[in-house]
Design an enzyme around this catalytic site. Structure first.
Site, PDB file in Angstrom:
ATOM      1  N   TRP A  48     -30.229 -26.244 -58.296  1.00 20.93           N
ATOM      2  CA  TRP A  48     -28.724 -26.153 -58.162  1.00 20.93           C
ATOM      3  C   TRP A  48     -27.664 -26.905 -59.187  1.00 20.93           C
ATOM      4  O   TRP A  48     -27.114 -26.543 -60.060  1.00 20.93           O
ATOM      5  CB  TRP A  48     -28.100 -26.547 -56.833  1.00 20.93           C
ATOM      6  CG  TRP A  48     -26.484 -26.253 -56.629  1.00 20.93           C
ATOM      7  CD1 TRP A  48     -25.787 -27.092 -55.646  1.00 20.93           C
ATOM      8  CD2 TRP A  48     -25.761 -25.191 -56.634  1.00 20.93           C
ATOM      9  NE1 TRP A  48     -24.441 -26.635 -55.771  1.00 20.93           N
ATOM     10  CE2 TRP A  48     -24.386 -25.455 -56.255  1.00 20.93           C
ATOM     11  CE3 TRP A  48     -25.917 -24.223 -57.754  1.00 20.93           C
ATOM     12  CZ2 TRP A  48     -23.613 -24.709 -56.588  1.00 20.93           C
ATOM     13  CZ3 TRP A  48     -24.915 -23.129 -58.024  1.00 20.93           C
ATOM     14  CH2 TRP A  48     -23.674 -23.440 -57.323  1.00 20.93           C
ATOM     15  N   SER A  56     -28.770 -20.338 -56.358  1.00 20.79           N
ATOM     16  CA  SER A  56     -28.934 -20.758 -57.619  1.00 20.79           C
ATOM     17  C   SER A  56     -29.851 -20.164 -58.801  1.00 20.79           C
ATOM     18  O   SER A  56     -29.659 -19.808 -59.860  1.00 20.79           O
ATOM     19  CB  SER A  56     -29.417 -22.272 -57.513  1.00 20.79           C
ATOM     20  OG  SER A  56     -30.696 -22.123 -56.763  1.00 20.79           O
ATOM     21  N   LYS A  67     -22.453 -22.626 -42.272  1.00 14.06           N
ATOM     22  CA  LYS A  67     -23.133 -21.268 -42.593  1.00 14.06           C
ATOM     23  C   LYS A  67     -24.599 -21.529 -42.611  1.00 14.06           C
ATOM     24  O   LYS A  67     -25.394 -20.576 -42.305  1.00 14.06           O
ATOM     25  CB  LYS A  67     -22.455 -20.370 -43.543  1.00 14.06           C
ATOM     26  CG  LYS A  67     -22.540 -21.156 -44.952  1.00 14.06           C
ATOM     27  CD  LYS A  67     -23.888 -20.967 -45.795  1.00 14.06           C
ATOM     28  CE  LYS A  67     -23.942 -21.714 -47.028  1.00 14.06           C
ATOM     29  NZ  LYS A  67     -25.225 -22.030 -47.738  1.00 14.06           N
ATOM     30  N   ARG A  84     -33.040 -20.627 -48.201  1.00 15.76           N
ATOM     31  CA  ARG A  84     -34.042 -21.354 -47.736  1.00 15.76           C
ATOM     32  C   ARG A  84     -33.592 -21.599 -46.152  1.00 15.76           C
ATOM     33  O   ARG A  84     -34.564 -21.603 -45.399  1.00 15.76           O
ATOM     34  CB  ARG A  84     -33.930 -22.718 -48.232  1.00 15.76           C
ATOM     35  CG  ARG A  84     -34.419 -22.963 -49.796  1.00 15.76           C
ATOM     36  CD  ARG A  84     -34.538 -24.175 -50.142  1.00 15.76           C
ATOM     37  NE  ARG A  84     -33.184 -25.004 -50.486  1.00 15.76           N
ATOM     38  CZ  ARG A  84     -32.390 -24.934 -51.283  1.00 15.76           C
ATOM     39  NH1 ARG A  84     -32.672 -24.426 -52.494  1.00 15.76           N
ATOM     40  NH2 ARG A  84     -31.310 -25.449 -51.246  1.00 15.76           N
TER      41      ARG A  84
END
Length: 328
Positions: free
Chosen positions: A33, A133, A184, A248
């Site tokens: 990221w 990313s 989230k 992930r």
């Protein structure tokens, strides 16, 4: 509750400067990221230093002369970064940006709250949105939100990162933007379980839809604005994280549904799944504040190994019947 900064100092950096001059930015965190964000700024012809614990220079050297300092470390690294920055003479006009999505287990604060508490005179900006990313590194189109209580700082960051493939919107609700991106991740674990059990599109859609009021209920209780959770940093981020194998947290849920131990899943990921820690902190907050979080609670029990994925689904399906408009 949000940590309110002192009256903003006069910024030496604003949107006009960003568009006409080369800006010096330091990105703390050289993971996927942080590297993706650094690349975006470099493409806009600004000067970027990318720093990690393995860098040959000190953090003090890395942030020297930086007009913008962006933290993209994992949640567990935030307290250390904040502590190190406090030992450095950071000018009050320096814009501090956080791109971390998580909750501190010790204080239950968000990264921006921790940074603002340590640097009350500096403008703090939250960068959050549906930003996987890998897709950004590939130059695929994406959008995000730069949110701050200091409009000029948010606008400066907006122009710093915006390009023909990365559109940045501004927002006056940093806490809401941050909580949307954080909460989230818990839902993504639940959706991963749903997918891993092959429960179908109907179940996935119902789960995401019912998760939204749960996130809004938590987020607004903690100080976020309701409309923020319907935007890019809320619903937008939830949709991206809950529907992509690049997520992930989604992969954590999927692995649990396949019967894999949590430790094995995390080892196979080789990187941090923030939703695991966030779930634990979120349930602690919910218990403390009396906030109903039925989905997060089942995810928490699943992560602790107290129930199976099938039992988690059954627990949600067997809840009392009620009107859809009821937010409990």
């Amino acid at each position: 509750m949000p940590v309110m900064p002192n009256a903003p100092s006069i910024l030496s950096l604003d949107a006009e400067v960003v568009q006409t001059e080369s800006v010096e930015l330091t990105v703390i965190g050289a993971g996927a990221w942080g590297s993706a964000l650094a690349s975006l700024v470099q493409k806009n012809n600004h000067t970027v230093r990318l720093w990690s614990r393995r860098s040959e220079i000190s953090l003090g050297e890395a942030v020297d002369q930086a007009q913008v300092i962006l933290s993209a470390v994992s949640m567990k690294g935030v307290p250390s970064v904040v502590a190190q920055l406090r030992d450095i003479d950071i000018p009050p006009e320096t814009i501090l940006v956080t791109a971390t999505k998580g909750l501190d287990p010790e204080t239950t604060r968000t990264p921006s709250q921790m940074i603002q508490a340590a640097f009350p005179d500096n403008p703090v900006v939250v960068l959050s949105g549906p930003n996987l990313s890998k897709e950004i590194e590939q130059g695929q189109p994406a959008a995000t939100v730069a949110a701050s209580l200091h409009p000029a700082a948010a606008e400066a960051v907006q122009y710093l990162f915006s390009s023909d493939t990365f559109r940045v919107y501004s927002s006056p609700d940093p806490l809401g933007a941050e909580l949307g991106g954080t909460l989230k991740n818990v839902i993504a674990i639940a959706v991963g379980v749903c997918e891993g059990l092959n429960l179908g599109a109907n179940a996935r859609s119902a789960l995401i839809t019912r998760a939204l009021p749960e996130v809004i209920r938590i987020g607004t209780h903690l100080g976020g604005q309701p409309e923020t959770f319907f935007g890019l940093s809320g619903l937008g981020d939830m949709l991206a994280t809950c529907t992509s194998v690049l997520s992930r947290n989604y992969r954590v849920g999927y692995g649990l549904a396949q019967g894999k131990p949590l430790a094995q899943i995390l080892e196979e990921l080789g990187s941090t799944a923030e939703g695991v820690n966030t779930t634990q902190v979120l349930v602690a907050i919910a218990n403390r504040e009396g906030i109903p979080v039925p989905i997060a609670r089942q995810v928490h029990r699943l992560l602790l190994g107290k129930i199976t994925p099938q039992e988690a689904v059954e627990a949600l399906m067997e809840r009392d019947l009620k009107p859809e408009a009821c937010d409990l």
